[in-house]
Design an enzyme around this catalytic site. Structure first.
Site, short mmCIF file in Angstrom:
data_model
loop_
_atom_site.label_atom_id
_atom_site.label_comp_id
_atom_site.label_asym_id
_atom_site.label_seq_id
_atom_site.Cartn_x
_atom_site.Cartn_y
_atom_site.Cartn_z
N CYS A 15 -6.50 3.45 -0.86
CA CYS A 15 -5.92 2.11 -0.68
C CYS A 15 -6.52 1.20 -1.74
O CYS A 15 -7.08 1.68 -2.73
CB CYS A 15 -6.15 1.59 0.74
SG CYS A 15 -7.88 1.32 1.19
N ASN A 18 -10.69 0.23 -0.13
CA ASN A 18 -11.44 1.30 0.54
C ASN A 18 -12.37 0.75 1.63
O ASN A 18 -13.45 1.28 1.86
CB ASN A 18 -12.25 2.16 -0.46
CG ASN A 18 -12.79 3.46 0.13
OD1 ASN A 18 -13.89 3.89 -0.20
ND2 ASN A 18 -12.04 4.10 1.01
N CYS A 20 -10.48 -0.80 4.59
CA CYS A 20 -9.61 -0.89 5.79
C CYS A 20 -8.77 0.37 5.98
O CYS A 20 -9.08 1.23 6.80
CB CYS A 20 -8.70 -2.11 5.72
SG CYS A 20 -9.58 -3.69 5.69
N ARG A 21 -7.67 0.48 5.21
CA ARG A 21 -6.68 1.49 5.53
C ARG A 21 -7.12 2.91 5.21
O ARG A 21 -6.97 3.82 6.03
CB ARG A 21 -5.36 1.17 4.79
CG ARG A 21 -4.69 -0.09 5.27
CD ARG A 21 -3.64 -0.57 4.28
NE ARG A 21 -4.23 -1.00 3.02
CZ ARG A 21 -3.56 -1.36 1.95
NH1 ARG A 21 -2.23 -1.32 1.97
NH2 ARG A 21 -4.18 -1.76 0.86
N SER A 22 -7.64 3.14 3.99
CA SER A 22 -7.97 4.53 3.63
C SER A 22 -9.19 5.06 4.39
O SER A 22 -9.19 6.24 4.75
CB SER A 22 -8.09 4.72 2.12
OG SER A 22 -9.15 3.99 1.56
N ASP A 133 -1.20 -4.04 4.45
CA ASP A 133 -2.59 -4.41 4.21
C ASP A 133 -3.02 -5.41 5.29
O ASP A 133 -2.46 -6.50 5.36
CB ASP A 133 -2.67 -5.04 2.81
CG ASP A 133 -4.08 -5.44 2.44
OD1 ASP A 133 -4.96 -5.39 3.32
OD2 ASP A 133 -4.28 -5.80 1.28
P1 4NP Z 1 -7.75 -2.00 2.11
O1 4NP Z 1 -7.73 -3.57 2.44
O2 4NP Z 1 -7.09 -1.86 0.76
O3 4NP Z 1 -6.96 -1.42 3.22
O4 4NP Z 1 -9.21 -1.59 2.11
C1 4NP Z 1 -8.15 -4.56 1.54
C2 4NP Z 1 -9.49 -4.84 1.43
C3 4NP Z 1 -9.90 -5.84 0.56
C4 4NP Z 1 -8.98 -6.54 -0.18
C5 4NP Z 1 -7.64 -6.24 -0.07
C6 4NP Z 1 -7.24 -5.25 0.80
N1 4NP Z 1 -9.39 -7.58 -1.06
O5 4NP Z 1 -8.53 -8.23 -1.64
O6 4NP Z 1 -10.60 -7.79 -1.20
#
Ligand code: 4NP
Length: 174
Positions: A15, A18, A20-22, A133
């Protein structure tokens, strides 16, 4: 394509951050693999396309949601995807189309294109094909992400069991 006594099947979830989702997809998929008695057949990891959260644990809201469903993300440490991951992993599952573009940008000559897929390709209710997201949303977004990831990971494991002709010691269809 039996993998018995062979290299593990290397699966990477990707993702943006790294956190939340992955990490959730990694944790849920690992739990399903363990429950199916297939641990020895897989190497499972996750990574982010961006550098911002490298070294951090999974988002607290994601950890809390996962824990409510019996998935422990407490040991996770965020890392950034590198070009070497494209060579190492057999299957790279990305959470959205931006991730897909970012991963393919690392694959300059297209050698690894066949390994990279949208994770929700395997979702029986794929919606727009992306795992949303949840980072800037509320708690409900995290539960929605959990539900998407759980049912998709289950189908993904069924797909890989069939693809690699793995023998299951437990029932996947609960
Ligand atoms: P992830 O979520 O891609 O599922 O880990 C996010 C975590 C941080 C950010 C965006 C999405 N960010 O913009 O910092």
């Amino acid at each position: 394509m039996s993998q018995t006594n062979h290299q593990p099947i290397r699966v990477l979830f990707v993702c943006l951050g790294n956190i939340c989702r992955s990490p959730l997809a990694e944790g849920v998929f690992r739990k399903l693999v363990d429950e199916a008695g297939l641990t020895a057949h897989f190497e499972i990891d996750s990574a982010g396309t961006g550098p911002w959260h490298v070294g951090e644990p999974a988002d607290r809201r994601m950890q809390r949601t996962a824990r409510r469903h019996g998935v422990d993300l407490s040991g996770h440490v965020a890392r950034q995807l590198g070009r070497e991951d494209l060579a190492r992993y057999d299957h790279i599952y990305v959470m959205d189309r931006e991730n897909l573009e970012d991963v393919l940008r690392l694959d300059r000559d297209g050698r690894f294109r066949h390994k990279v897929e949208l994770f929700r390709t395997f979702d029986p209710e794929p919606g727009d094909g992306e795992v949303p997201d949840p980072y800037y949303g509320g708690e409900r977004g995290f539960e929605e992400v959990y539900q998407i990831v759980e049912r998709t990971a289950r189908r993904l494991l069924e797909h890989l069991v069939s693809l690699y002709k793995l023998k299951e010691t437990a029932d996947l269809s609960r």
